[in-house]
Design an enzyme around this catalytic site. Structure first.
Site, PDB file in Angstrom:
ATOM      1  N   ASN A   1      20.937  64.704  55.163  1.00 13.10           N
ATOM      2  CA  ASN A   1      20.306  63.503  54.613  1.00 13.10           C
ATOM      3  C   ASN A   1      18.793  63.625  54.774  1.00 13.10           C
ATOM      4  O   ASN A   1      18.113  64.147  53.898  1.00 13.10           O
ATOM      5  CB  ASN A   1      20.884  62.276  55.331  1.00 13.10           C
ATOM      6  CG  ASN A   1      20.188  60.982  54.981  1.00 13.10           C
ATOM      7  OD1 ASN A   1      19.419  60.931  54.027  1.00 13.10           O
ATOM      8  ND2 ASN A   1      20.439  59.944  55.740  1.00 13.10           N
TER       9      ASN A   1
ATOM     10  N   ASP B   1      18.856  63.070  49.808  1.00 13.75           N
ATOM     11  CA  ASP B   1      20.104  62.926  50.562  1.00 13.75           C
ATOM     12  C   ASP B   1      21.262  63.418  49.688  1.00 13.75           C
ATOM     13  O   ASP B   1      21.858  62.655  48.943  1.00 13.75           O
ATOM     14  CB  ASP B   1      20.258  61.440  50.920  1.00 13.75           C
ATOM     15  CG  ASP B   1      21.551  61.141  51.648  1.00 13.75           C
ATOM     16  OD1 ASP B   1      22.320  62.076  51.921  1.00 13.75           O
ATOM     17  OD2 ASP B   1      21.785  59.948  51.928  1.00 13.75           O
TER      18      ASP B   1
ATOM     19  N   GLU C   1      10.988  63.973  46.852  1.00 13.06           N
ATOM     20  CA  GLU C   1      11.380  63.303  48.087  1.00 13.06           C
ATOM     21  C   GLU C   1      11.066  64.241  49.246  1.00 13.06           C
ATOM     22  O   GLU C   1      11.673  65.303  49.386  1.00 13.06           O
ATOM     23  CB  GLU C   1      12.861  62.897  48.111  1.00 13.06           C
ATOM     24  CG  GLU C   1      13.202  62.333  49.492  1.00 13.06           C
ATOM     25  CD  GLU C   1      14.476  61.501  49.584  1.00 13.06           C
ATOM     26  OE1 GLU C   1      15.004  61.073  48.548  1.00 13.06           O
ATOM     27  OE2 GLU C   1      14.913  61.290  50.732  1.00 13.06           O
TER      28      GLU C   1
ATOM     29  N   HIS D   1      11.326  63.418  52.476  1.00 14.26           N
ATOM     30  CA  HIS D   1      11.757  62.526  53.539  1.00 14.26           C
ATOM     31  C   HIS D   1      11.430  62.998  54.969  1.00 14.26           C
ATOM     32  O   HIS D   1      10.859  62.269  55.763  1.00 14.26           O
ATOM     33  CB  HIS D   1      13.266  62.281  53.393  1.00 14.26           C
ATOM     34  CG  HIS D   1      13.703  60.990  53.971  1.00 14.26           C
ATOM     35  ND1 HIS D   1      14.832  60.320  53.570  1.00 14.26           N
ATOM     36  CD2 HIS D   1      13.159  60.214  54.937  1.00 14.26           C
ATOM     37  CE1 HIS D   1      14.959  59.207  54.248  1.00 14.26           C
ATOM     38  NE2 HIS D   1      13.961  59.123  55.094  1.00 14.26           N
TER      39      HIS D   1
ATOM     40  N   GLU E   1      11.358  57.988  49.012  1.00 16.35           N
ATOM     41  CA  GLU E   1      11.212  58.255  50.447  1.00 16.35           C
ATOM     42  C   GLU E   1      10.236  59.387  50.752  1.00 16.35           C
ATOM     43  O   GLU E   1      10.606  60.391  51.355  1.00 16.35           O
ATOM     44  CB  GLU E   1      12.586  58.523  51.071  1.00 16.35           C
ATOM     45  CG  GLU E   1      13.456  57.285  50.943  1.00 16.35           C
ATOM     46  CD  GLU E   1      14.778  57.353  51.690  1.00 16.35           C
ATOM     47  OE1 GLU E   1      15.180  56.355  52.278  1.00 16.35           O
ATOM     48  OE2 GLU E   1      15.406  58.432  51.651  1.00 16.35           O
TER      49      GLU E   1
ATOM     50  N   GLU F   1      17.571  50.032  46.063  1.00 17.42           N
ATOM     51  CA  GLU F   1      18.882  50.354  46.637  1.00 17.42           C
ATOM     52  C   GLU F   1      19.343  49.143  47.427  1.00 17.42           C
ATOM     53  O   GLU F   1      18.571  48.553  48.176  1.00 17.42           O
ATOM     54  CB  GLU F   1      18.802  51.561  47.578  1.00 17.42           C
ATOM     55  CG  GLU F   1      18.405  52.848  46.865  1.00 17.42           C
ATOM     56  CD  GLU F   1      18.227  54.041  47.803  1.00 17.42           C
ATOM     57  OE1 GLU F   1      18.844  54.069  48.877  1.00 17.42           O
ATOM     58  OE2 GLU F   1      17.449  54.938  47.449  1.00 17.42           O
ATOM     59  N   TYR F   2      20.603  48.786  47.262  1.00 18.84           N
ATOM     60  CA  TYR F   2      21.190  47.733  48.093  1.00 18.84           C
ATOM     61  C   TYR F   2      22.697  47.902  48.045  1.00 18.84           C
ATOM     62  O   TYR F   2      23.216  48.705  47.262  1.00 18.84           O
ATOM     63  CB  TYR F   2      20.760  46.327  47.610  1.00 18.84           C
ATOM     64  CG  TYR F   2      21.549  45.796  46.429  1.00 18.84           C
ATOM     65  CD1 TYR F   2      21.454  46.385  45.183  1.00 18.84           C
ATOM     66  CD2 TYR F   2      22.418  44.720  46.584  1.00 18.84           C
ATOM     67  CE1 TYR F   2      22.190  45.910  44.114  1.00 18.84           C
ATOM     68  CE2 TYR F   2      23.160  44.248  45.513  1.00 18.84           C
ATOM     69  CZ  TYR F   2      23.041  44.844  44.280  1.00 18.84           C
ATOM     70  OH  TYR F   2      23.781  44.396  43.222  1.00 18.84           O
TER      71      TYR F   2
ATOM     72  N   HIS G   1      25.196  49.241  50.189  1.00 18.58           N
ATOM     73  CA  HIS G   1      25.576  50.636  50.452  1.00 18.58           C
ATOM     74  C   HIS G   1      27.104  50.785  50.381  1.00 18.58           C
ATOM     75  O   HIS G   1      27.840  50.167  51.148  1.00 18.58           O
ATOM     76  CB  HIS G   1      25.073  50.994  51.852  1.00 18.58           C
ATOM     77  CG  HIS G   1      25.013  52.437  52.145  1.00 18.58           C
ATOM     78  ND1 HIS G   1      25.860  53.043  53.039  1.00 18.58           N
ATOM     79  CD2 HIS G   1      24.201  53.405  51.674  1.00 18.58           C
ATOM     80  CE1 HIS G   1      25.554  54.331  53.107  1.00 18.58           C
ATOM     81  NE2 HIS G   1      24.553  54.575  52.286  1.00 18.58           N
TER      82      HIS G   1
ATOM     83  N   PHE H   1      28.275  60.745  55.516  1.00 17.75           N
ATOM     84  CA  PHE H   1      27.259  59.890  54.882  1.00 17.75           C
ATOM     85  C   PHE H   1      27.045  60.277  53.417  1.00 17.75           C
ATOM     86  O   PHE H   1      26.455  59.528  52.646  1.00 17.75           O
ATOM     87  CB  PHE H   1      25.949  60.025  55.667  1.00 17.75           C
ATOM     88  CG  PHE H   1      25.058  58.824  55.573  1.00 17.75           C
ATOM     89  CD1 PHE H   1      25.501  57.576  55.985  1.00 17.75           C
ATOM     90  CD2 PHE H   1      23.758  58.927  55.083  1.00 17.75           C
ATOM     91  CE1 PHE H   1      24.678  56.454  55.908  1.00 17.75           C
ATOM     92  CE2 PHE H   1      22.923  57.813  55.006  1.00 17.75           C
ATOM     93  CZ  PHE H   1      23.386  56.570  55.414  1.00 17.75           C
TER      94      PHE H   1
HETATM   95  C1  GAL Z   1      18.265  55.638  51.144  1.00 16.89           C
HETATM   96  C2  GAL Z   1      17.924  56.837  50.321  1.00 16.89           C
HETATM   97  C3  GAL Z   1      19.120  57.410  49.612  1.00 16.89           C
HETATM   98  C4  GAL Z   1      20.277  57.517  50.573  1.00 16.89           C
HETATM   99  C5  GAL Z   1      20.582  56.179  51.141  1.00 16.89           C
HETATM  100  C6  GAL Z   1      21.655  56.218  52.181  1.00 16.89           C
HETATM  101  O1  GAL Z   1      17.389  55.477  52.190  1.00 16.89           O
HETATM  102  O2  GAL Z   1      16.930  56.572  49.387  1.00 16.89           O
HETATM  103  O3  GAL Z   1      18.779  58.647  49.085  1.00 16.89           O
HETATM  104  O4  GAL Z   1      19.921  58.382  51.593  1.00 16.89           O
HETATM  105  O5  GAL Z   1      19.465  55.674  51.802  1.00 16.89           O
HETATM  106  O6  GAL Z   1      22.857  56.620  51.703  1.00 16.89           O
HETATM  107 MG    MG Z   2      16.213  60.307  51.904  1.00 14.05          MG
END
Ligand code: GAL
Ligand code: MG
Length: 973
Positions: A79, A178, A390, A392, A433, A503-504, A506, A585
């Site tokens: 990730n 990720d 990215e 990260h 990220e 993103e929301y 999960h 994950f």
């Molecule tokens: C976010 C990210 C995604 C993925 C997700 C968790 O922070 O942008 O790429 O990692 O969280 O599944």
């Molecule tokens: Mg990431």
């Protein structure tokens, strides 16, 4: 020292080198008329880019990843962390390098033409040689690279193309998304020819008003442009420059220098059919470049959608409408081919999303195959197109590192140059990220100048302050922000930008709790406009269990309904022997690796319902059109009245003629019988016609309203003894395990990663020890008091068993100590004899549902085989629950079995697995189904939430300590 100039540049450790010899990006579509070089190539995998190429070749399929084609370099999942320790821009010395080679017959009739090689995508550094001569270098694993071969190959002769693909590089540090790490040539390779006089780029702008502007850039490969060239445009068969229906082409605007021609076509389309995601109207546009004598030198086909995008105040408007963004994040993924996805796969992805009410896609986290945007234009999606950046793991260092400046601007600008003509794309994203630095502002500056027609978003900038207009993001696009923070911001008076979460919710494992609560807030709070669920796919790779290898391209048919065939499993992080990995994950999508929808998809479908029941009044049912642009004529409906006594009445529904936002009362098509108990009215809404994404009759939503309350549990005692054993446990011929208290569920991914399971284990809830305290005859019943001891406390539990007509009534009470605050469940669990394989129930269904994820499961009479109730989450966990169950039967084919009725709608699950079986397994294939059924009836069941990454469920879905009471009856059928 190598004599090869491409290798001598050592591009894998030079972030400043983004490419060499690579042609500029453009939006001219060269796919038709090109020669495909897809297929088997000669292949060898070297230990590093400096290693000599040997004489022994195997074969690899293009497009594809070598990590899934039989090499020893296998997929690896991380990730955030990089898979190697080297700091940017360095990469490890052990650096798998794939050498692809094939011979190409260059058509003889291409003599005198400009010849171009296009590599759809290669990760992560691509070096191109033809006949041993260096041709070029490119980076960015998710965009095509084109190279001019005119002076390198000879028409009519055979050429040898070699693609050297280096897996790890400086670019890996900005491709730290990720997902699985792979290596290969992941999109198609083409060879095509143009006239030396050619369209270098075409930019189409088509507005909601019907105004059309087409800007063409023209070049001549030979050098100076010839005299007298001109362009023409044809829209849906009508010549733009000639037909009187359209304004005359503005030919005077053409500008010509010696080497660059620019021409603009302006037109206004009267009565234009505009584009939006609900009704994606497209016009075919053909742009032609003519020589002075009128003959055509070059042609480019486009599909044009007339639409506007703008931000006014804190609203993102499409064609002036504040549209809700019902989005999903989508990766390029396939369980057999890794990163390579076919047109059919992409189409199937998008068709499924349409059927489940999604209207938006964020191309997380890189530009997708060009065909994806064609499909989004055609099927109707709003797209946030995201650049392949990215960083990260080293985000802070890289965002301001000038060595990476070129890469940032190159990646963002090439994406925009390639994709700018798609009506579906409404927002550009600078990546994901990667912190926020000058490199982002440089890229944003380029976009603002080049494409002022679309807003920019970037979560890394927005997160510093959702309202600051100086930051590179025009949209407040947080990830996993608590709902109360979003609402508070919208109400604060400080909001300056639309709030659309990038993103929301999960979707890891059994998840997406509180989605309906989110949407209730979004739809009722000005300033909130939606978001993108994380994410579409569970990225499980199909793996053979015996040798641990990915199955690869030949595996079609080795999975069904979300489950891998015997001897196979869906691999996640660590399953390929990686030591550095992030486990399950990677399995966090709303669909299984074979695209089977998870139950959460039905929740989303209902929340997105275009047609809803607003309420029930004495004059009838009030229906509302919740779309932005369309009427209801594409829908048809069927009324269904479900009565608790088992009856279901149906009648066709006359849908009113409602414009978006309108409501109307419609009379009920039947008399609601006065008897029959609890009553629910459902409208089954299906498509009235064949659509590109759904045949006629496809279910769209099932809105529902309750007409009458549930009745109380009826069970008069009879004078008959109830048999219990020495431990005070019910003795029953159809039960192999008597009802006992259960506080444990197999932790979901949310429970594990959110820390709840840790607490539950620490309290000993997974190993409660039952001790009977007393067994007493209590009037007509038997009263059994037992203690269930954990490490942190003792639960006192009382069961009163009373004989009733046909069976036994069980009244239960559990008193949870203060220490057991917020447990997984409080309820009864028992097990049945084998053979009771059919569950019929009155309650929510047919889909799996939970207290905070039940909007998609209407109340009614449902029936499913027990084996079909279980949802095969990749890592086994609590699964298969049904919310709001009033009563059920479990029966054998001869109709014998059990009937259970509960005092009020409860959470029930019937599976082949004990919670401890599920807890112990790490992959679905390890589960051994029991012959009988494991039945849970819960007085309380904790919501699912989304705490594996983001907010937990809300307090109202958690279970407080103290006294819980519930009653149910068990009868023999
Ligand atoms: C976010 C990210 C995604 C993925 C997700 C968790 O922070 O942008 O790429 O990692 O969280 O599944
Ligand atoms: Mg990431």
């Amino acid at each position: 020292m190598t004599s090869d100039p491409l290798l001598a540049l050592r591009p894998w450790e030079s972030p400043e080198v983004t490419s060499w010899g690579r042609l500029p990006m453009n939006a001219v579509d060269r796919r038709s008329g090109a020669d495909s070089l897809d297929g088997d190539w000669r292949f060898q995998l070297l230990p590093g880019p400096d290693a000599p190429v040997g004489g022994v070749w195997s074969a690899a399929y293009v497009p594809g990843v070598w990590t899934m084609q039989g090499t020893d370099d296998l997929p690896q999942y991380t990730n955030v962390r990089m898979p190697f320790p080297d700091f940017p821009p360095a990469s490890p010395a052990a650096n798998p390098t794939g050498v692809y080679e094939r011979d190409v017959d260059v058509p003889g009739d291409w003599a005198g033409r400009r010849i171009v090689l296009q590599i759809g995508a290669a990760e992560s550094v691509l070096l191109v040689h033809v006949d041993g001569r260096p041709v070029g270098i490119s980076k960015d694993s998710h965009l095509a690279a084109e190279f001019d071969l005119t002076d390198v190959v000879r028409p009519g002769e055979r050429a040898t193309v070699r693609l050297t693909v280096v897996k790890w590089s400086d670019a890996s540090h900005i491709e730290d998304q990720d997902q699985w790490w792979h290596g290969g040539v992941t999109r198609s390779v083409l060879l095509y020819a143009t006239d030396s006089l050619h369209l270098a780029d075409v930019t189409v702008r088509a507005a909601f008003s019907g105004e059309l502007r087409v800007d063409c850039r023209v070049r001549n490969a030979g050098g100076a442009l010839p005299e007298g060239w001109y362009v023409s445009g044809e829209l849906e068969g009508q010549l733009l420059s000639q037909d009187r229906e359209f304004d005359r082409a503005n030919a005077e605007d053409d500008r010509v220098s010696d080497f660059l021609g620019e021409a603009r076509i302006l037109a206004t389309v009267p009565d234009v059919r505009t584009w939006n995601a609900e009704a994606p109207e497209l016009y075919g546009l053909t742009v032609r470049l003519h020589r002075a004598d009128g003959t055509v030198a070059d042609t480019s086909h486009h599909r044009v959608g007339f639409r506007d995008v703008e931000i006014i105040g804190r609203d993102l408007l499409v064609n002036g409408e504040r549209v809700f963004i019902r989005g999903v994040n989508r990766h390029d993924f396939h369980p057999l081919t890794g990163r390579t996805v076919s047109y059919e796969d992409m189409r199937a992805d998008l068709v499924l999303l349409k059927r489940f009410g999604f209207n938006a896609i964020r191309t997380s986290h890189y530009p997708n195959d060009p065909a994806l945007y064609d499909l989004a234009d055609e099927l109707g999606f709003y797209v946030v197109d995201e650049a392949d950046i990215e960083s990260h793991d080293h985000a802070h260092e890289i965002a301001d590192d000038p060595r990476y400046l070129n890469a940032f601007v190159d990646r963002v600008s090439r994406m925009v140059l390639r994709d700018k003509n798609h009506p579906s794309i409404i927002v550009w994203s600078l990546g994901n990220e990667s912190d926020y630095g000058a490199n982002h502002d440089a890229a944003a500056g380029w976009v603002r100048r080049h494409d002022p027609t679309r807003p920019i978003q970037y979560e890394g900038a927005a997160k510093l302050d959702w309202a600051d207009p100086e930051l590179a993001s025009d949209i407040a696009c947080p990830m996993y922000a608590p709902l109360e923070d979003c609402v508070a911001h919208a109400l604060s008076g400080r909001q300056t930008k639309p709030l659309i979460q990038c993103e929301y919710s999960h979707a890891m494992g059994n998840s997406n709790g509180t989605l309906a609560d989110h949407w209730a807030a979004i739809e009722s709070t000005p300033g909130l406009q939606g978001g993108f669920i994380w994410e579409f796919w569970d990225h499980g790779i199909l793996q053979r269990v015996n040798d641990g290898r990915p199955v690869g391209r030949g595996g079609a048919g080795l999975y069904d309904n979300g489950v891998a065939a015997p001897g196979h499993r869906w691999a996640y992080g660590g399953d390929f022997g990686e030591t550095i990995h992030d486990g399950a994950f990677i399995a966090d999508g709303v669909v299984f690796p074979d695209r089977t929808p998870k139950p959460a998809m039905f929740e989303h479908r209902e929340i997105a319902a275009p047609l809803r029941i607003e309420c029930f009044r004495h004059e009838g049912v009030v229906l509302g059109n919740h779309q932005h642009f369309r009427g209801l004529d594409w829908l048809t409906g069927l009324w269904e009245l479900s009565l608790a006594d088992g009856r279901t009445l149906t009648a066709p529904a006359e849908l009113p003629d409602l414009r978006p936002g309108e409501t109307a009362a419609v009379p009920l098509p039947f008399e609601v019988p006065r008897d029959g108990g609890e009553a629910w009215l459902t409208l089954r809404v299906t498509t009235a016609e064949d659509l590109p994404w759904a045949p006629r009759g496809t279910e769209v939503c099932v809105p529902q309203v309750r007409l009458r309350e549930p009745a109380v549990l009826q069970a008069a005692p009879v004078d008959r003894p109830v048999e219990v054993d020495g431990e005070g446990l019910l003795v029953h011929p159809l039960l192999t395990a008597a009802p006992t208290l259960s506080l444990w569920r197999a932790p979901t991914d949310n429970d594990e990663l959110g820390g709840m399971a840790l607490r539950w284990r620490a309290w000993g809830l997974d190993e409660l020890v039952r001790k009977v305290v007393s067994v007493r005859q209590d009037g007509v019943g038997v009263s059994v008091v037992a203690e269930y001891a954990g490490t942190a406390g003792v639960v006192r539990h009382r069961q009163v068993l009373t004989a009733v007509e046909g069976g036994v009534r069980i009244d239960e009470e559990a008193e949870l100590p203060e220490a057991f605050d917020d447990v997984a469940r409080v309820g009864s669990v028992f097990e049945t004899v084998p053979g009771l394989d059919l569950l019929e129930w009155f309650g929510q269904g047919p889909w799996e549902s939970y207290p905070d994820r039940g909007a998609g499961a209407p109340v009614g009479h449902h029936s499913l085989p027990v084996d079909a109730l279980f949802t095969p989450y990749l890592r086994p966990q609590e699964s298969g629950g049904r919310h709001g169950v009033r009563r059920f039967t479990l029966s054998a084919p001869d109709a014998t079995g059990l009937a259970v009725a509960v005092d009020e709608p409860r959470q029930v699950s019937v599976t082949r697995h004990r919670a401890e079986d599920l807890t112990a397994a790490s992959h679905h294939d390890e589960l051994v189904p029991r012959a009988g059924c494991v039945v849970h009836i819960d007085a309380a069941h904790r919501g699912l939430g989304t705490a594996s990454c983001g907010p937990d469920t809300f307090p109202e879905y958690r279970i407080p300590p103290g006294v819980h009471r519930w009653s149910w009856t068990l009868r023999v059928l």
